[in-house]
Design a protein around this motif. Structure first.
Motif, PDB file in Angstrom:
ATOM      1  N   GLN A 179     -78.103 -60.601  60.932  1.00 49.92           N
ATOM      2  CA  GLN A 179     -76.685 -60.967  60.860  1.00 49.92           C
ATOM      3  C   GLN A 179     -76.133 -60.773  59.450  1.00 49.92           C
ATOM      4  O   GLN A 179     -75.014 -60.281  59.284  1.00 49.92           O
ATOM      5  CB  GLN A 179     -76.499 -62.415  61.315  1.00 49.92           C
ATOM      6  N   ILE A 180     -76.912 -61.150  58.449  1.00 48.80           N
ATOM      7  CA  ILE A 180     -76.479 -60.960  57.063  1.00 48.80           C
ATOM      8  C   ILE A 180     -76.276 -59.476  56.776  1.00 48.80           C
ATOM      9  O   ILE A 180     -75.268 -59.068  56.190  1.00 48.80           O
ATOM     10  CB  ILE A 180     -77.497 -61.575  56.091  1.00 48.80           C
ATOM     11  N   ALA A 181     -77.226 -58.643  57.208  1.00 48.49           N
ATOM     12  CA  ALA A 181     -77.129 -57.194  56.976  1.00 48.49           C
ATOM     13  C   ALA A 181     -75.953 -56.587  57.739  1.00 48.49           C
ATOM     14  O   ALA A 181     -75.207 -55.760  57.193  1.00 48.49           O
ATOM     15  CB  ALA A 181     -78.438 -56.517  57.379  1.00 48.49           C
ATOM     16  N   ASP A 182     -75.760 -56.990  58.994  1.00 47.32           N
ATOM     17  CA  ASP A 182     -74.624 -56.502  59.789  1.00 47.32           C
ATOM     18  C   ASP A 182     -73.305 -56.783  59.090  1.00 47.32           C
ATOM     19  O   ASP A 182     -72.421 -55.926  58.989  1.00 47.32           O
ATOM     20  CB  ASP A 182     -74.591 -57.179  61.167  1.00 47.32           C
ATOM     21  N   CYS A 183     -73.156 -58.030  58.623  1.00 48.85           N
ATOM     22  CA  CYS A 183     -71.908 -58.471  58.008  1.00 48.85           C
ATOM     23  C   CYS A 183     -71.609 -57.666  56.746  1.00 48.85           C
ATOM     24  O   CYS A 183     -70.495 -57.151  56.576  1.00 48.85           O
ATOM     25  CB  CYS A 183     -72.000 -59.959  57.691  1.00 48.85           C
ATOM     26  N   LEU A 184     -72.580 -57.527  55.869  1.00 44.61           N
ATOM     27  CA  LEU A 184     -72.366 -56.786  54.629  1.00 44.61           C
ATOM     28  C   LEU A 184     -72.097 -55.310  54.888  1.00 44.61           C
ATOM     29  O   LEU A 184     -71.235 -54.705  54.251  1.00 44.61           O
ATOM     30  CB  LEU A 184     -73.584 -56.941  53.715  1.00 44.61           C
ATOM     31  N   GLN A 185     -72.818 -54.725  55.831  1.00 48.29           N
ATOM     32  CA  GLN A 185     -72.617 -53.313  56.132  1.00 48.29           C
ATOM     33  C   GLN A 185     -71.188 -53.060  56.610  1.00 48.29           C
ATOM     34  O   GLN A 185     -70.549 -52.081  56.203  1.00 48.29           O
ATOM     35  CB  GLN A 185     -73.617 -52.854  57.199  1.00 48.29           C
ATOM     36  N   TYR A 186     -70.669 -53.970  57.431  1.00 47.69           N
ATOM     37  CA  TYR A 186     -69.319 -53.787  57.951  1.00 47.69           C
ATOM     38  C   TYR A 186     -68.262 -54.022  56.879  1.00 47.69           C
ATOM     39  O   TYR A 186     -67.345 -53.218  56.710  1.00 47.69           O
ATOM     40  CB  TYR A 186     -69.082 -54.735  59.125  1.00 47.69           C
ATOM     41  N   ILE A 187     -68.383 -55.115  56.136  1.00 45.01           N
ATOM     42  CA  ILE A 187     -67.390 -55.448  55.116  1.00 45.01           C
ATOM     43  C   ILE A 187     -67.315 -54.376  54.043  1.00 45.01           C
ATOM     44  O   ILE A 187     -66.225 -53.996  53.596  1.00 45.01           O
ATOM     45  CB  ILE A 187     -67.701 -56.819  54.490  1.00 45.01           C
TER      46      ILE A 187
END
Length: 242
Positions: A179-187
């Motif tokens: 979830q942390i990686a998903d969020c940063l990749q998108y932002i």
């Protein structure tokens, strides 16, 4: 005969601008839309939307936890125990599980990468305190997060806040890492993201095997962190196991 207007396709990614802020209380509707876009691009925590307000949740949890304590044979007329059910309810809703509430997603600000910075940015030893969803016992550890910028960079403290937001849920460590990686990749609009978590699980410490010494490590390496050996090795050297 008039021509029909062309259809436009709504983009689902954050727009790149000199400065982009997700700031609750300033543009409430726009903020809610941006937060929804972000969370829609993060793998979900198993949840149902029951329509309860936070205060209604607190009231219901207070009732249920009162029953649990009574079943355990605890005397709720004792002045030390009488307020415990409501304390637990408020703690669950407002603190340790605050990451279940989209309205509590932290303020995010990204800026244009005018510096043309194209090297690794690493934030180490981020406190990561969560709750195991299997036994509702703490997961206590540290995260190391890195990314290689594309067009945007993010304030360093925002990375800590992203970790804390997704940790404040009933979790499994593998999902939390993703979830942390998903969020940063998108932002950030970059595929070059890496997340490592090393943590002690109190469901292992306090029950079952009762092992007080072991920890669990998880990692999600994307883009160059996964495909380029030198980038992978540089990140792994940055990891500080606590």
């Amino acid at each position: 005969m008039a021509k029909a207007p062309k259809k436009t396709t709504k983009k689902t990614t954050l727009k790149t601008s000199k400065k982009q802020s997700i700031e609750p209380g300033v543009h409430a509707h726009e903020t809610a839309v941006l937060v929804k876009q972000i969370l829609d691009n993060v793998r979900p925590t198993p949840m149902i939307h029951n329509g309860l307000s936070n205060e209604e949740k607190i009231e219901k949890i207070t009732e249920k936890f009162t029953e649990i304590m009574e079943v355990l044979g605890l005397d709720l007329t004792d002045d030390s125990l009488g307020d415990t059910p409501r304390r637990v309810a408020k703690m669950y809703v407002n603190e340790v599980f605050a990451g279940l509430d989209a309205k509590k997603f932290p303020k995010m600000t990204v800026i244009e990468n005018k510096m043309n910075y194209d090297q690794m940015i690493v934030v180490q030893s981020i406190s990561c305190l969560s709750f195991c969803e299997h036994h509702f016992l703490p997961i206590d550890g540290f995260a190391t997060v890195a990314y290689i910028p594309n067009q945007k960079v993010i304030g360093l403290s925002k990375i800590n806040r992203i970790v804390q937001y997704f940790a404040r849920r009933p979790q499994v460590q593998e999902r939390l890492t993703k979830q942390i990686a998903d969020c940063l990749q998108y932002i950030l609009g970059t595929e070059h993201v890496a997340v490592h978590i090393n943590a002690k699980h109190y469901c292992v410490v306090m029950r079952g095997i009762e092992d007080t010494g072991s920890t669990t490590s998880t990692a999600d390496l994307r883009g160059h962190f996964k495909s380029r050996q030198e980038t992978r090795e540089e990140f792994l050297q940055q990891i500080k196991t606590k």
